[in-house]
Design an enzyme around this catalytic site. Structure first.
Site, mmCIF file in Angstrom:
data_model
loop_
_atom_site.group_PDB
_atom_site.id
_atom_site.type_symbol
_atom_site.label_atom_id
_atom_site.label_comp_id
_atom_site.label_asym_id
_atom_site.label_seq_id
_atom_site.Cartn_x
_atom_site.Cartn_y
_atom_site.Cartn_z
ATOM 1 N N MET A 67 0.720 -1.072 0.070
ATOM 2 C CA MET A 67 -0.126 0.088 -0.064
ATOM 3 C C MET A 67 1.225 1.078 -0.152
ATOM 4 S SD MET A 67 -2.650 -0.580 3.019
ATOM 5 C CE MET A 67 -2.231 -2.149 3.297
ATOM 6 N N MET B 193 -10.351 -4.841 -1.481
ATOM 7 C CA MET B 193 -10.408 -4.474 -0.548
ATOM 8 C C MET B 193 -11.630 -3.802 -0.325
ATOM 9 S SD MET B 193 -7.013 -3.966 0.268
ATOM 10 C CE MET B 193 -7.401 -3.388 1.512
ATOM 11 N N ASP C 84 -9.955 -8.440 1.315
ATOM 12 C CA ASP C 84 -9.425 -7.872 3.027
ATOM 13 C C ASP C 84 -9.525 -6.749 3.005
ATOM 14 O OD1 ASP C 84 -7.482 -7.244 4.565
ATOM 15 O OD2 ASP C 84 -5.926 -6.854 3.168
#
Length: 215
Positions: free
Chosen positions: A65, A134, A172
């Site tokens: 990230m 995500m 996630d």
């Protein structure tokens, strides 16, 4: 596959907690790498990843990230990453980033934020090993699952199966026993869980419970 995220682990006894989930049957170890730019937080770097690699047999799933992911690939490859994913939103030339990771002999994944449309990754699916969807906004642990991501997973599963790609789907954010079955039915292959595992009274039992639900 269950991939405990060490973002929520107790770093004062990180080795002990990693061994605990490994013995409980976790298949991967998810490592969130944050740079304070793409996301507000700063977490760990290659030296910590290398230390973790020395104490576990679990494959290391490194989730970048960070801005300019290309600048980080060599260091994390040398540290022992088995899988590296990067955010499509951060790469100027995604195919170059994909190629650079694959040249290291490492499995490559592309991550999408909750509001990033799946159409943005369609042309890359045949070249990558997994797509990371995500289900929370990246950057913080302990967030609540965003329900609309389930439909996104279903659409991604349909596309992958229709084209006979070997691409896995990883999810996630906010994964727990309440949504695990739904996520599996939607088509998820890899389940990342941080707070749900490491903030529980017994992380090992939580991993075992997740495995039992998935069975």
């Amino acid at each position: 596959m269950i991939a405990p995220s060490i973002l929520s682990a107790d770093f004062s006894k990180l080795g002990e907690e990693i061994k605990m989930v490994e013995k409980a049957g976790a298949e991967l170890l998810h490592l969130d790498i944050m740079d304070g730019h793409f996301v507000p937080q700063i977490t760990i770097g290659p030296p910590v990843v290398a230390s973790i690699n020395r104490i576990t047999e679990l494959p290391l799933d490194v989730h970048l990230m960070v801005t300019n992911p290309d600048n980080n690939i060599d260091a994390f490859a040398e540290a022992g990453a088995d899988m590296i994913s990067f955010h499509l939103e951060t790469a100027y030339t995604p195919f170059r980033t994909i190629s650079k990771i694959k040249e290291k002999g490492i499995k490559v994944g592309v991550a999408l934020n909750p509001l990033t449309p799946i159409v943005s990754v369609l042309d890359a699916l045949r070249y990558i090993d997994y797509v990371l969807l995500m289900s929370v906004s990246p950057g913080y642990g302990g967030q609540s699952f965003i329900p609309s991501v389930v439909d996104k997973i279903r659409k991604m599963r349909t596309i992958i199966d229709k084209n006979e790609y070997n691409t896995l789907i990883e999810v996630d954010g906010g994964v727990n026993s309440e949504n695990l079955r739904q996520l599996k039915e939607a088509g998820v292959d890899i389940f990342v869980a941080g707070s749900y595992i490491f903030k529980s009274k017994d992380p090992a039992e939580t991993v075992k419970k997740m495995k039992e639900i998935l069975r």
